[in-house]
Scaffold this motif. Sequence first.
Motif, PDB file in Angstrom:
ATOM      1  N   SER A  98       0.842  -1.746  -0.324  1.00  0.00           N
ATOM      2  CA  SER A  98      -0.201   0.040   0.081  1.00  0.00           C
ATOM      3  C   SER A  98       1.193   0.987   0.166  1.00  0.00           C
TER       4      SER A  98
ATOM      5  N   GLY B 241       1.515   1.762  -3.865  1.00  0.00           N
ATOM      6  CA  GLY B 241       0.609   2.847  -4.462  1.00  0.00           C
ATOM      7  C   GLY B 241       0.402   1.048  -5.188  1.00  0.00           C
TER       8      GLY B 241
ATOM      9  N   ASP C 128      -4.424  -3.389  -5.904  1.00  0.00           N
ATOM     10  CA  ASP C 128      -5.291  -3.027  -6.550  1.00  0.00           C
ATOM     11  C   ASP C 128      -6.800  -3.292  -6.038  1.00  0.00           C
TER      12      ASP C 128
ATOM     13  N   LYS D  96      -8.561  -1.860  -0.798  1.00  0.00           N
ATOM     14  CA  LYS D  96      -8.837  -0.332  -0.702  1.00  0.00           C
ATOM     15  C   LYS D  96      -8.173   0.536   0.826  1.00  0.00           C
TER      16      LYS D  96
ATOM     17  N   LEU E   7      -0.840   9.964  -0.484  1.00  0.00           N
ATOM     18  CA  LEU E   7      -2.077  10.148  -1.302  1.00  0.00           C
ATOM     19  C   LEU E   7      -2.740  11.304  -1.966  1.00  0.00           C
TER      20      LEU E   7
ATOM     21  N   PRO F 202      -0.879  13.727  -7.688  1.00  0.00           N
ATOM     22  CA  PRO F 202      -1.387  13.289  -8.868  1.00  0.00           C
ATOM     23  C   PRO F 202      -0.681  11.827  -8.701  1.00  0.00           C
ATOM     24  N   GLU F 203      -1.074  10.880  -9.018  1.00  0.00           N
ATOM     25  CA  GLU F 203      -1.107   9.446 -10.123  1.00  0.00           C
ATOM     26  C   GLU F 203       0.861   9.124 -10.108  1.00  0.00           C
ATOM     27  N   LYS F 204       0.859  10.188 -11.251  1.00  0.00           N
ATOM     28  CA  LYS F 204       2.235  10.522 -12.183  1.00  0.00           C
ATOM     29  C   LYS F 204       2.869  10.513 -11.082  1.00  0.00           C
ATOM     30  N   GLN F 205       2.970  11.404 -10.354  1.00  0.00           N
ATOM     31  CA  GLN F 205       3.756  11.590  -9.373  1.00  0.00           C
ATOM     32  C   GLN F 205       4.842  10.782  -8.451  1.00  0.00           C
ATOM     33  N   ARG F 206       3.570  10.429  -8.137  1.00  0.00           N
ATOM     34  CA  ARG F 206       3.988   9.129  -7.191  1.00  0.00           C
ATOM     35  C   ARG F 206       3.819   8.418  -7.543  1.00  0.00           C
ATOM     36  N   ARG F 207       4.167   7.717  -8.687  1.00  0.00           N
ATOM     37  CA  ARG F 207       5.206   6.649  -9.537  1.00  0.00           C
ATOM     38  C   ARG F 207       6.015   6.979  -9.781  1.00  0.00           C
TER      39      ARG F 207
ATOM     40  N   THR G  25       7.598   6.603  -6.445  1.00  0.00           N
ATOM     41  CA  THR G  25       8.112   4.829  -6.095  1.00  0.00           C
ATOM     42  C   THR G  25       8.711   4.426  -7.241  1.00  0.00           C
TER      43      THR G  25
END
Lengths: 322, 342
Positions: free
Chosen positions: A48, A51, A54, A58, A72, A75-80, A83
């Motif tokens: 978790s 990220g 799946d 939750k 959390l 933005p998703e892209k920045q988090r990816r 990590t």
Amino acid sequence: MSLLQLENLSVTFGNFRAVDNISYKVEEGEVLGIVGESGSGKSVSSLSIMGLIDFPGKVSADQLSFDGQDLLAMPEKQRRKLTGSEIAMIFQDPMTSLNPCFTVGYQIIEALKTHQGGSKKELKIRAIELLTQVGIPAPESRLDNYPHQLSGGMSQRVMIAMSIACNPRLLIADEPTTALDVTIQAQIIDLLIDLQREKQMGLVLITHDLALVAEVAHRVIVMYAGQIVESGPASEVFSTPKHPYTQALLASLPESAAGKARLEALPGVVPGQYDRPLGCLLSPRCPYATDYCRKVEPANQGDLDRQVKCHTPLDREGRPAA
Amino acid sequence: MNQSDSRLILKAEDLKQHYRVKQGFFKPEAVVKAVDGISFNLEKGKTLAVVGESGCGKSTLGRMLTMIETPTEGKLAHLGEDLLALSADAQAKLRQKIQIIFQNPYGSLNPRKKIGAILEEPLVINTKLSKAERKEKALSIMAKVGLKTEHYDRYPHMFSGGQRQRIAIARGLMLDPNVIVADEPVSALDVSVQAQVLNLMMDLQEEFGLSYVFISHDLSVVEHIADDVMVMYLGKVVEQGTREQLFENPKHPYTLALLSSTPQLSPEKRRTRIKLEGELPSPLNPPSGCAFHGRCSYANDRCSSETPMLRLDSEENQEQGHLIACHAVEENRIESLVEGAA
Ligand SMILES: Nc1ncnc2c1ncn2[C@@H]1O[C@H](COP(=O)(O)OP(=O)(O)OP(=O)(O)O)[C@@H](O)[C@H]1O
Ligand SMILES: Nc1ncnc2c1ncn2[C@@H]1O[C@H](COP(=O)(O)OP(=O)(O)OP(=O)(O)O)[C@@H](O)[C@H]1O
Ligand code: SF4
Ligand code: SF4
Ligand SMILES: [Mg+2]
Ligand SMILES: [Mg+2]
């Protein structure tokens, strides 16, 4: 500011709470050990952070931050991007995380490409450098190998090489040596700790080998059925455990009993999805359980540096508080 | 311990298992010496532990002892009777006396059969007991291993890992064996459950006078339950002796490395790590001389050309039977190196 900080992180699959309100932090240069029996939520909680839970799983948390950045909220892209470069993970099963269809060299170079770039030649040189760093002899010759051509110890080294490819500041190692022989395990752990010291990485070491954690971790977290039941400096937790579960785990180790004496086995098993008890989750197995324990879930006592989740934490002699 | 307790149950002499393996169309057949000359004595009520890394031949040895496989060479005697010279019929009878428990409590139980049927199967095949007698026997053994009567009609998937290992142990006990070969019986279990199963095995040993061949790679478990220990490397025994000899006075460089690589909970018990170089060698292409020489810090020219023999340790009372296969130990080079380093 801590490198990683989580507060009341939970992971649920439908009605089942695989991870139940856990809080901890990891500092730069620190080795944190996470121990607990099978199914206690060690892997799920780490996935978790990456990220990687799946749908329908939750994740919720009051806080989940890396170096002060809210994981959390970003933005998703920045988090990816974060990590994979700054936070890396070695997964429990190397065979499922190395792609069997591509060569070792290709996979390392792809990992490097996405995060740093460079010419083909530069990337290849860096890949060889990484394989050398993790102690693979004749690394040039290994670049063209497919994962199935490597021994267990070798693939584990390749996994480590890939995970440190981008110089992460935090490395989560989920049972990095469980499937390996003891002498190879010792080599891999020494390697990880050397890298961690050299780079002052934060290292989260997940394992069910208590002795291993006792040897290498600064701090330790003990998980039971998705909850953290005790945490603190490794030497303290192992010498004077405050939670009955930690005490029982230590007592059940063969090295805790002399000669052929019987081991102190905790009766029963870890509760699963369908048999989670009311009140304290350990109450059906705990030798000190009272009716109150069976009704009311204990709160965490103490600050984050030394916590215990029990109504009557054990004293220095290992007896429950009155 | 009185005389009748120390009776010799199982005697193995120079057991070998050599497999022929195909390496592809154009290459010649190769031979894997999975077990290459192993001898031991196992007495009533005693536990012989077999330790060593993956692929060193532990399970192969187990399969020979239980006559699942016939050795390529060697002798195996049960209560003085030569097992390999017997007729098939007589072998089948004796086979009941040596049972095996496997590592994986999930894979080794038939998922479509109820526990009762799983336990009674060996009785159906090997005895003339009536249905009622079989059930009675199954229930009594179930009680012995801590399973409840109501478990009789359940399927394996309804049990936890520890309970399944109890079922496997119960099945092993159905024919009143006197030897149990346990191949990594607790490796797949969590520590709290591992403790339950180890306690059970020790209790049953006391009650029935069982002898165990206990295969494991976990030295802390071995130190707890073994009487004698055999350390294997690539099909050969490199050191063999009593538990005290192996844990308090280990001599072979590989044993020393194994012990120093095992994490220890208490700081006092930690040993200085002996760092090994390299990986386990391939059994298809074993190193010349001492198979350990590529990873051994005491290795010299003799080690890479001449295979060391298993010999009695010269320093101890020879009757105590501490065996070591190492040139450096024989030449007294190890002591001097250790002292030299200090
Ligand atoms: N995708 C999923 N869907 C539903 N339940 C899941 C899922 N993944 C994990 N779980 C459950 O979550 C709980 C925690 O699992 P987790 O893998 O974190 O355990 P662990 O502590 O890592 O155990 P081990 O030591 O066996 O690796 C388990 O009960 C598991 O069955
Ligand atoms: N039927 C067979 N044919 C060919 N080779 C075999 C056969 N069975 C085992 N081997 C080989 O013999 C060697 C010893 O295998 P064995 O399974 O006895 O090792 P082990 O010590 O039990 O290992 P582990 O700890 O991984 O269970 C291995 O190299 C194995 O690949
Ligand atoms: S709260 Fe009660 S049941 Fe839970 S661990 Fe403490 S004493 Fe045991
Ligand atoms: S014989 Fe030589 S290589 Fe083998 S263990 Fe002894 S010193 Fe090491
Ligand atoms: Mg896990
Ligand atoms: Mg085996």
